[in-house]
Every structure is written in structure tokens, then in C-alpha cells.
Scaffold this motif. Structure first.
Motif: not given
Length: 306
Positions: A190-204, A233-246
Motif C-alpha cells: 500500500x506504500x508503493x505504486x503500481x504493485x497491486x497485491x492480494x493475500x490468498x492461497x497458492x496451489x502447488x 473449485x480452486x477459486x472457491x477454495x481461496x486459491x488465487x495463483x498456481x506455481x510449483x514450489x510453495x
């Protein structure tokens, strides 16, 4: 009786969960080309307070040069050397109290690195260390360029757990990350410009194509409709992004008592497609967003910004 200060210090030191390490005459960190006999690890790394890891060797070198400038350290950032130059597995750069390390792609690669990293921090007698995984990801219902700070790393069934097979048995470990660090990062955004940020679950997932429901791999055994249903289903479970290490990152940090965060930018919205089509310069700017966010966090912790 130990004094409260001493007990608190012991609790803050980086812990390992392996009693056999104390019986070893030497611990060789093979994939880092370091060892407890060949290197003075407390002297080399004892002042580390922040560890930033990411998949790409080039990206983590660029981050090291970036944080060098951000912290206004002496010397030429272009001349920082790779501590792991004796091996081609990982790269490692030390910039003041910050360690920047590559981890490759996928759970097996990052888990090997994490075992040796945690042992390194332990042998170096580091304390009060915060770990960050910086990366890219596929967004789920998010605009490209959005940064996701992970609340929980979840598996393919959206469970906050990591399964490790040990001696033929499945060991399950929790993947919850430090809530305080996550919200501190959100405040930093919130203190920086142009970095839209959310908190959510990440699917690995175990791979980039089939495991993430992509239709553009060499193999595909499902329909477009089935893919969208899974993403919903992932979105409804709170998942907002997908990667391979988290999941393994979160699990290992949690077991060893390390505060940690996963900060990944979404390069696309997976509801809209599977291939990354943004221009190269746009992607470069997206990839710099997690770095800028974590840099701001580090500078605030060090008292360099208010």
C-alpha cells in the motif's frame, strides 16, 4: 537455570530437526559447494537476516544487484560474486544481511536447496531470519501483474499440507505461513505504486502442464470445460495463483521454526487462457514487482525507510 535472554536467543536461532547432524565430523553442503570444515560459515553468513529464493539463476543475480543498490551498499553491484560458482546447481549471492539464492523448478529442486540452506543458516548460527520465495505464477481470477502473498500453500486438492514419502511412508506436514509477515507485506504494498497485491492461497502442483490443467501440453486428457470447473473449485477454495514450489517451502520453514512468505506475481489469468502472451518488456516489469515489494519490506525492517 538458563537466563530468559539465553533461552529466547536459543529459540530464535535457526533450528534443524536432525539429531544425526551433531554426530557428524563434517557437514558437506554438496550442492552449494560449501562445508563446515572447508569454510567458516559463521564468519561468512552469521549476519544474514533475510533470505530470498527464486527459480531463475539470472533473476536472483539481478535481485542481488537490485537489493545492493536499494541498501546503498559500497562497491559495484555488477561485481558481486556467486558463492556457489563451484557448482552449476544453484547460485548464491550475499548482499549485506541479504542472501539471494536460486532454487530451480519444482518441489524436488527447491527441497534439496532448502535442506542445505537451513543447515547453512544453522551452522552459521543465524537468528531472526525471514525467508521469502519470489516468483512468477498463473493467476486464478486475477489480472496479470497482480502480486499474491500466500496465506496457505495448498496441494492439488486444496489442502494446506505437503506430503513427503519417507522410507515408503507418507509424512504429512502443515503448510501455513507466517501471518504477521504476510500482513506486513500487504501493508508495504500500500506504500508503493503500481504493485497491486492480494493475500490468498497458492496451489502447488507437480508440473507446469497437466498438473495445472493446461490445454497446451504434449498430453491432455481433459476438456476445456473440465479445466474451467477445476479452476472454479480452486477459486472457491481461496486459491488465487498456481506455481510449483510453495508447499515444500512452507512446510520445511514451518517445521524448522522459520518465518517465511511466498510472494509471486501472476503473469496471466488462467480463466482466460494457458499461454503467456504479454510482451517481453511487460513481463520483465511484472517480475520485478515481488522484488520491489520484498525490498521495501527489508528496508523497513532495517530502518532505512519510515
Amino acid at each position: 537455570m538458563f537466563s530468559p535472554f539465553f533461552v529466547e536467543l536459543i529459540q530464535q536461532l535457526v533450528q534443524v530437526k536432525n539429531p544425526y547432524l551433531d554426530t557428524m565430523e563434517e557437514d558437506i553442503l554438496y550442492h552449494f559447494n560449501l562445508g563446515t570444515k572447508t569454510h567458516n560459515l559463521p564468519e561468512m553468513f552469521g549476519d544474514i537476516k533475510f533470505v530470498c529464493v527464486g527459480g531463475s539463476a539470472n533473476r536472483m543475480k539481478a535481485f542481488a544487484q537490485f537489493i545492493h543498490q536499494e541498501l546503498k551498499l559500497s562497491g559495484n553491484p555488477e561485481e558481486i560474486s556467486d558463492i556457489c560458482e563451484g557448482t552449476d546447481r544453484y547460485c548464491m549471492y550475499k548482499v549485506g544481511p541479504v542472501l539471494s539464492i536460486s532454487h530451480g523448478m519444482g518441489v524436488p529442486s527447491i527441497s534439496i536447496m532448502l535442506h542445505e540452506l537451513i543447515k547453512l543458516l544453522h551452522h552459521a548460527q543465524c537468528h531472526d531470519v525471514v525467508l521469502f520465495r519470489l516468483g512468477t505464477s498463473g493467476g486464478v481470477g486475477l489480472a496479470p501483474g497482480t502480486v499474491v502473498v500466500t496465506e496457505k500453500a495448498v496441494d492439488y486438492s486444496f489442502r494446506p499440507q505437503f506430503e513427503q514419502v519417507v522410507l515408503g511412508k507418507v509424512i504429512t506436514r502443515s503448510t501455513e505461513l507466517d501471518e504477521g509477515v504476510a500482513h506486513e507485506l500487504l501493508q508495504c504494498s500500500s506504500e508503493l505504486q503500481n504493485i497491486p497485491t492480494v493475500i490468498g492461497n497458492t496451489m502447488c502442483t507437480h508440473d507446469f502442464y497437466e498438473g495445472q490443467g493446461r490445454l497446451d501440453g504434449a498430453l491432455c486428457s481433459f476438456s476445456h470445460e473440465e479445466k474451467l470447473e477445476y479452476l472454479r473449485k480452486a477459486y472457491d477454495a481461496g486459491v488465487r495463483n498456481i506455481e510449483m514450489e510453495s508447499t515444500v517451502f512452507a512446510a520445511m520453514c514451518r517445521v524448522c521454526g522459520l518465518k517465511a512468505a511466498v510472494v509471486c506475481v501472476a503473469l496471466l489469468n488462467r480463466f482466460d487462457g494457458d499461454q503467456i502472451t504479454s510482451p517481453h518488456d511487460v513481463l520483465v516489469e511484472y517480475q520485478q514487482r515481488p522484488q520491489a515489494l520484498v525490498s521495501h519490506f527489508i528496508k523497513k525492517r532495517l530502518g532505512l525507510v519510515v
